[in-house]
Design a protein around this motif. Structure first.
Motif, mmCIF file in Angstrom:
data_model
loop_
_atom_site.group_PDB
_atom_site.id
_atom_site.type_symbol
_atom_site.label_atom_id
_atom_site.label_comp_id
_atom_site.label_asym_id
_atom_site.label_seq_id
_atom_site.Cartn_x
_atom_site.Cartn_y
_atom_site.Cartn_z
ATOM 1 N N SER A 228 0.818 -1.190 0.105
ATOM 2 C CA SER A 228 -0.010 -0.082 -0.149
ATOM 3 C C SER A 228 0.783 1.263 0.027
ATOM 4 O O SER A 228 0.144 2.352 -0.152
ATOM 5 C CB SER A 228 -0.980 0.016 1.094
ATOM 6 O OG SER A 228 -0.243 0.090 2.179
ATOM 7 N N PRO A 230 2.794 3.931 -1.470
ATOM 8 C CA PRO A 230 3.139 4.408 -3.133
ATOM 9 C C PRO A 230 4.439 4.696 -3.192
ATOM 10 O O PRO A 230 5.026 4.787 -4.655
ATOM 11 C CB PRO A 230 2.347 5.742 -3.084
ATOM 12 C CG PRO A 230 2.137 6.031 -1.903
ATOM 13 C CD PRO A 230 1.969 4.839 -0.866
ATOM 14 N N TRP A 264 3.048 -3.844 -9.789
ATOM 15 C CA TRP A 264 1.878 -3.488 -10.459
ATOM 16 C C TRP A 264 0.531 -4.620 -10.730
ATOM 17 O O TRP A 264 -0.487 -4.390 -10.483
ATOM 18 C CB TRP A 264 2.110 -2.600 -11.663
ATOM 19 C CG TRP A 264 2.821 -1.268 -11.530
ATOM 20 C CD1 TRP A 264 4.249 -1.196 -11.956
ATOM 21 C CD2 TRP A 264 2.206 -0.174 -10.891
ATOM 22 N NE1 TRP A 264 4.404 0.297 -11.532
ATOM 23 C CE2 TRP A 264 3.540 0.702 -10.734
ATOM 24 C CE3 TRP A 264 1.253 0.036 -10.022
ATOM 25 C CZ2 TRP A 264 3.205 1.830 -10.303
ATOM 26 C CZ3 TRP A 264 1.069 1.296 -9.475
ATOM 27 C CH2 TRP A 264 1.936 2.218 -9.617
ATOM 28 N N ARG A 267 -0.837 -5.225 -7.252
ATOM 29 C CA ARG A 267 -1.557 -4.172 -6.476
ATOM 30 C C ARG A 267 -2.901 -4.270 -7.814
ATOM 31 O O ARG A 267 -4.156 -4.017 -6.887
ATOM 32 C CB ARG A 267 -0.935 -2.857 -7.176
ATOM 33 C CG ARG A 267 0.036 -2.452 -5.891
ATOM 34 C CD ARG A 267 0.772 -1.488 -6.500
ATOM 35 N NE ARG A 267 1.582 -0.798 -4.939
ATOM 36 C CZ ARG A 267 2.584 -0.112 -5.213
ATOM 37 N NH1 ARG A 267 2.936 0.635 -6.436
ATOM 38 N NH2 ARG A 267 3.100 0.373 -4.242
ATOM 39 N N LEU A 268 -2.804 -4.648 -8.766
ATOM 40 C CA LEU A 268 -4.139 -4.489 -9.602
ATOM 41 C C LEU A 268 -4.953 -5.693 -9.358
ATOM 42 O O LEU A 268 -6.433 -5.624 -9.163
ATOM 43 C CB LEU A 268 -3.886 -4.409 -11.199
ATOM 44 C CG LEU A 268 -3.398 -3.499 -11.871
ATOM 45 C CD1 LEU A 268 -2.812 -3.617 -13.214
ATOM 46 C CD2 LEU A 268 -4.683 -2.357 -11.863
ATOM 47 N N ALA A 289 -7.781 2.299 -4.772
ATOM 48 C CA ALA A 289 -6.723 2.694 -5.396
ATOM 49 C C ALA A 289 -5.730 3.179 -4.391
ATOM 50 O O ALA A 289 -4.398 2.671 -4.516
ATOM 51 C CB ALA A 289 -6.929 3.991 -6.377
ATOM 52 N N PHE A 294 -1.600 3.143 -5.268
ATOM 53 C CA PHE A 294 -1.760 3.872 -6.366
ATOM 54 C C PHE A 294 -1.848 5.517 -5.966
ATOM 55 O O PHE A 294 -2.313 5.709 -4.730
ATOM 56 C CB PHE A 294 -2.811 3.976 -7.288
ATOM 57 C CG PHE A 294 -2.860 2.453 -8.020
ATOM 58 C CD1 PHE A 294 -2.064 2.447 -9.422
ATOM 59 C CD2 PHE A 294 -3.378 1.311 -7.616
ATOM 60 C CE1 PHE A 294 -2.207 1.549 -10.220
ATOM 61 C CE2 PHE A 294 -2.936 0.216 -8.483
ATOM 62 C CZ PHE A 294 -2.604 0.219 -9.874
ATOM 63 N N LYS A 295 -1.000 6.331 -6.586
ATOM 64 C CA LYS A 295 -0.795 7.671 -6.041
ATOM 65 C C LYS A 295 -2.100 8.396 -6.360
ATOM 66 O O LYS A 295 -2.277 9.329 -5.788
ATOM 67 C CB LYS A 295 0.383 8.400 -6.656
ATOM 68 C CG LYS A 295 1.626 7.862 -6.040
ATOM 69 C CD LYS A 295 2.906 8.448 -6.617
ATOM 70 C CE LYS A 295 4.405 8.107 -6.094
ATOM 71 N NZ LYS A 295 5.284 8.657 -6.884
ATOM 72 N N SER A 296 -2.865 8.042 -7.434
ATOM 73 C CA SER A 296 -4.066 8.584 -7.927
ATOM 74 C C SER A 296 -5.047 7.778 -8.423
ATOM 75 O O SER A 296 -4.748 6.799 -9.096
ATOM 76 C CB SER A 296 -3.566 9.818 -9.022
ATOM 77 O OG SER A 296 -3.588 9.279 -10.092
ATOM 78 N N HIS A 299 -4.534 7.210 -12.264
ATOM 79 C CA HIS A 299 -3.672 6.362 -12.727
ATOM 80 C C HIS A 299 -4.285 4.870 -12.505
ATOM 81 O O HIS A 299 -3.831 4.155 -13.487
ATOM 82 C CB HIS A 299 -2.505 6.590 -11.815
ATOM 83 C CG HIS A 299 -1.146 5.686 -12.262
ATOM 84 N ND1 HIS A 299 -0.481 5.215 -11.193
ATOM 85 C CD2 HIS A 299 -1.051 5.021 -13.438
ATOM 86 C CE1 HIS A 299 0.569 4.352 -11.931
ATOM 87 N NE2 HIS A 299 0.312 4.339 -13.241
ATOM 88 N N PHE A 300 -4.864 4.609 -11.360
ATOM 89 C CA PHE A 300 -5.297 3.256 -11.283
ATOM 90 C C PHE A 300 -6.345 3.151 -12.268
ATOM 91 O O PHE A 300 -6.345 1.865 -12.681
ATOM 92 C CB PHE A 300 -6.118 2.965 -9.714
ATOM 93 C CG PHE A 300 -6.875 2.203 -9.645
ATOM 94 C CD1 PHE A 300 -6.516 0.756 -9.493
ATOM 95 C CD2 PHE A 300 -8.365 2.213 -9.247
ATOM 96 C CE1 PHE A 300 -7.170 -0.197 -9.100
ATOM 97 C CE2 PHE A 300 -9.028 1.247 -9.226
ATOM 98 C CZ PHE A 300 -8.727 -0.097 -9.046
ATOM 99 N N LEU A 303 -4.529 1.979 -15.686
ATOM 100 C CA LEU A 303 -3.993 0.594 -15.702
ATOM 101 C C LEU A 303 -4.791 -0.343 -15.569
ATOM 102 O O LEU A 303 -4.796 -1.401 -16.264
ATOM 103 C CB LEU A 303 -3.038 0.886 -14.541
ATOM 104 C CG LEU A 303 -1.743 1.285 -14.603
ATOM 105 C CD1 LEU A 303 -0.982 0.970 -13.411
ATOM 106 C CD2 LEU A 303 -0.965 1.193 -16.239
#
Length: 338
Positions: A228, A230, A264, A267-268, A289, A294-296, A299-300, A303
């Motif tokens: 979690s 970033p 990545w 995370r996804l 996200a 993820f930072k935003s 972006h999430f 992807l």
């Protein structure tokens, strides 16, 4: 009181791979699960949760197979120890140190962070039954701090083994008459009895891991714990695990991935699970996200759509179960299986 984790018969056994981890995809850990076709297919697992561990009774009338590889471990780094009491039939375990066969009355240990394969075989009366306890590795190390080789197999005919199994069975069969803290104390006592029996055996052997295997496990555990964050990067992981960034890259290449691809993808897939098992009023897409690093949210979403070909909001809408007419609802359907 125990709950039904899964139940397979001739009508649904071919869907076992998609269902053995339950509707929340949380029980056990990732692997290849198959049920062999037979004249009578009846596979059922019941679970009793006590604190951080699960006591599970598994019964089957046909062969079951499960395989966990390094690819599965990279994708799902669930770190648990499974303690098996074989009651009927046999349990064949293949692992990095070799193979072993546990028969009725034997005790076996498997570990989710080491590749292995198991085959559950019914006896001559077409009966297979095991009682197994799933607990986090960190919790298990409170009882036995050293590493025990995966697939460790001993006859469970000693008095300590019998007492531990009886205590665990009593907790499993308890119909919520015992308070939660009493159940936890009984499980703790059973595990202390069991580990005392293991410590007293001459054949207790520590697991012989290669240095690269141990390093990979350390890397996977650190990434899982800090997914979690970033700011998670290769240099941070390498420093925490006592290796160089170059060796980390080499280690991951040996296992068919790179650092960025591993993180990545992880995370996804974690976000994918959350979106399929939660409603918008429980956790927003933006919070999902952020929770997976993820930072935003933008972006999430980009992807997520690139991988799953649908945006998170559309996927969540598709994944939510259709409303059920209360007159058609009944209690007793199979629940989730870790």
């Amino acid at each position: 009181m125990s709950e039904t984790l899964f139940a397979f018969d001739e009508r649904n056994y071919q869907q076992c791979q998609d269902a053995f981890r339950g509707t929340n995809n949380q029980e056990y850990y990732l692997g290849d699960y198959t049920i062999e076709a037979g004249s009578q297919i009846d596979v059922r697992a019941e679970r009793k949760a006590v604190g951080s561990c699960s006591i599970i009774q598994l019964r089957s009338k046909t062969r079951l197979r499960f395989r966990r590889t390094w690819a599965h471990i990279r994708e799902d780094a669930t770190d648990v120890v499974v303690l098996w009491f074989v009651k009927r039939g046999t349990l064949n375990v293949s692992h990095q140190c070799g193979t072993s066969t546990a028969r009725a009355g034997d005790f076996v240990i498997t570990k989710s962070m080491s590749p292995f394969a198991i085959e559950c075989r019914p006896d001559d009366n077409a009966q297979h039954e095991v009682l197994h306890v799933v607990l986090p590795t960190l919790a298990f190390r409170q009882y036995i701090p050293q590493e025990i080789k995966a697939g460790y197999n001993v006859p469970a005919d000693g008095r300590e083994f019998l007492i531990a199994e009886r205590m665990l069975t009593d907790v499993f069969e308890d119909a919520d008459e015992l308070a939660d803290h009493i159940q936890q104390k009984l499980v703790d006592a059973a595990l202390y009895v069991l580990t005392d029996a293991l410590k007293g055996r001459d054949d207790l052997a520590q697991e012989r891991q290669s240095l690269s295997e141990k390093r990979l496990q350390d890397v996977m555990r650190f990434i899982e714990k800090h997914l979690s964050d970033p700011k998670l990067n290769a240099s941070m992981v390498a420093e925490a695990c006592g290796i160089s960034p170059r060796y980390l890259s080499h280690l991951l290449r040996q296992n068919g991935t790179s650092f960025s691809t591993l993180v990545w993808d992880w995370r996804l897939k974690t976000a994918h699970k959350w979106l399929s098992t939660t409603a918008p009023n429980e956790i927003s897409i933006a919070e999902v996200a952020f929770r997976v690093g993820f930072k935003s949210p933008a972006h999430f979403s980009r992807l997520f759509k690139r991988v799953y070909e649908v945006c998170p909001r559309e996927y969540r809408a598709q994944a939510q179960p259709a409303p059920t007419d209360t007159k058609d609802f009944f209690i007793g359907s199979p629940s989730a299986l870790q």
